[in-house]
Design a protein around this motif. Structure first.
Motif, PDB file in Angstrom:
ATOM      1  N   THR A  27      -2.406   5.968  -0.711  1.00  0.00           N
ATOM      2  CA  THR A  27      -3.580   5.081  -0.524  1.00  0.00           C
ATOM      3  C   THR A  27      -3.940   5.005   0.957  1.00  0.00           C
ATOM      4  OG1 THR A  27      -2.604   3.787  -2.282  1.00  0.00           O
ATOM      5  CG2 THR A  27      -4.510   2.829  -1.194  1.00  0.00           C
ATOM      6  N   MET A  69       0.850  -1.202   0.000  1.00  0.00           N
ATOM      7  CA  MET A  69       0.000   0.000   0.000  1.00  0.00           C
ATOM      8  C   MET A  69       0.887   1.255   0.000  1.00  0.00           C
ATOM      9  SD  MET A  69      -2.847   1.197   2.810  1.00  0.00           S
ATOM     10  CE  MET A  69      -3.705  -0.352   2.955  1.00  0.00           C
ATOM     11  N   ASN A 104      -5.586   8.370   2.030  1.00  0.00           N
ATOM     12  CA  ASN A 104      -6.967   8.521   1.529  1.00  0.00           C
ATOM     13  C   ASN A 104      -7.916   7.525   2.189  1.00  0.00           C
ATOM     14  OD1 ASN A 104      -6.362  10.667  -0.140  1.00  0.00           O
ATOM     15  ND2 ASN A 104      -5.668   9.326  -1.795  1.00  0.00           N
ATOM     16  N   GLY A 105      -7.423   6.327   2.443  1.00  0.00           N
ATOM     17  CA  GLY A 105      -8.260   5.309   3.094  1.00  0.00           C
ATOM     18  C   GLY A 105      -8.623   5.729   4.508  1.00  0.00           C
TER      19      GLY A 105
END
Ligand code: NDP
Length: 254
Positions: free
Chosen positions: A5, A1, A8-9
């Motif tokens: 990412t 990851m 934003n997650g």
């Protein structure tokens, strides 16, 4: 990851959990302060609880902020300072200012959940300011969003701190008891300290013009609006002479 990412997650998860929080807290009062009750598991001393709960918002923020390439640019630095102004106070000074009822304790579950969120919030806002906020150049200092945001932050900070101080003074007059607060923001609402908190972080979100800041305002509202409504009901039920025209958290409206 990748780092993007992950960021934003986590951001998305905070927006979703703000929604879950408002639904949950409209149904059950977080067990601390006047809503402290048994049956929520182990408890710890109130002051220690505040330090453990709030300090990740300061310390985790510092850690991620100083790993970013923009950490020493003027505007991110200013926003870092106002963040820390609030959180150093809330984590390491406020807990030793409050007048705690003798023997009062707070629920560890509340502290653990609050501490987890504060860490996440420190990560999101610290990372955003120094890793992603390319718009925060020196020109941003004259942008109306920055100017208005800083003014809102200052006003909210003052409202929050002065209201909290008035509550402390009430406790000093009558240790261990609740009284009807009067004057200043309490003329309009039962919880001007919560209103101040929401205005503070709305100002920060505007001044930083970021989704990380917005996620914090929404989470703060999800936490504080249902509690303000519950506290307002509690005041009305507890004091027969409670001012009838006082609202819970938004003057004249709510
Ligand atoms: P409260 O207003 O419920 O309590 C603040 C302090 O004042 C407590 O020590 C409380 O005692 C005392 N107090 C409250 N009402 C009275 C009264 N009528 N008479 C005498 N003493 C009183 O605030 P919280 O404890 O919920 O929050 C404290 C601060 O933390 C606030 O500034 C709030 O904005 C902030 N906060 C921010 C959150 C966020 O999501 N950003 C979440 C929660 C809090 P006791 O503990 O005995 O009730």
């Amino acid at each position: 990851m990748t780092d993007d990412t992950l960021f934003n997650g986590v951001l998305l998860a905070v927006f979703a959990s703000a929604l879950a929080t408002v639904l949950l807290l409209s149904w059950v009062n977080a067990p601390y302060g006047r809503h402290q009750s048994s049956g929520w598991g182990p408890t710890i001393p109130v002051r220690l609880g505040w330090v453990l709960m709030e300090s990740p918002a300061s310390l985790v923020f510092f850690y991620f902020y100083f790993t970013g390439q923009q950490a020493f640019q003027l505007v991110p630095l200013l926003l870092m300072v106002v963040w820390q102004l609030h959180y150093m106070h809330r984590s390491f000074i406020y807990p030793f200012q409050i007048r705690v009822k003798p023997g009062a304790r707070t629920t560890m579950l509340v502290i653990a959940l609050g501490s987890f969120y504060c860490g996440i919030n420190g990560y999101l806002n610290g990372t955003y300011l120094s890793h992603y906020a390319n718009h925060l150049t020196v020109d941003w200092l004259t942008d109306p969003r920055f100017i208005l945001g800083v003014m809102l932050f200052g006003f909210g900070y003052y409202l929050n701190k002065r209201s909290d101080r008035m509550l402390r003074e009430l406790r000093e007059q009558n240790p261990g008891a609740y009284q009807i607060p009067r004057g200043f923001g309490f003329n309009w609402v039962s919880m001007p300290n919560y209103l101040g908190e929401i205005i503070t972080w709305s100002g920060f979100a505007l001044a930083s013009w970021s989704l990380a800041g917005l996620s914090f305002v929404l989470f703060t509202m999800a936490n504080l609006v249902p509690r303000a409504l519950a506290n307002h009901r509690w005041y009305r039920e507890t004091f027969s002479d409670y001012p009838r025209d006082r609202k819970a958290i938004i003057p004249y409206i709510l």
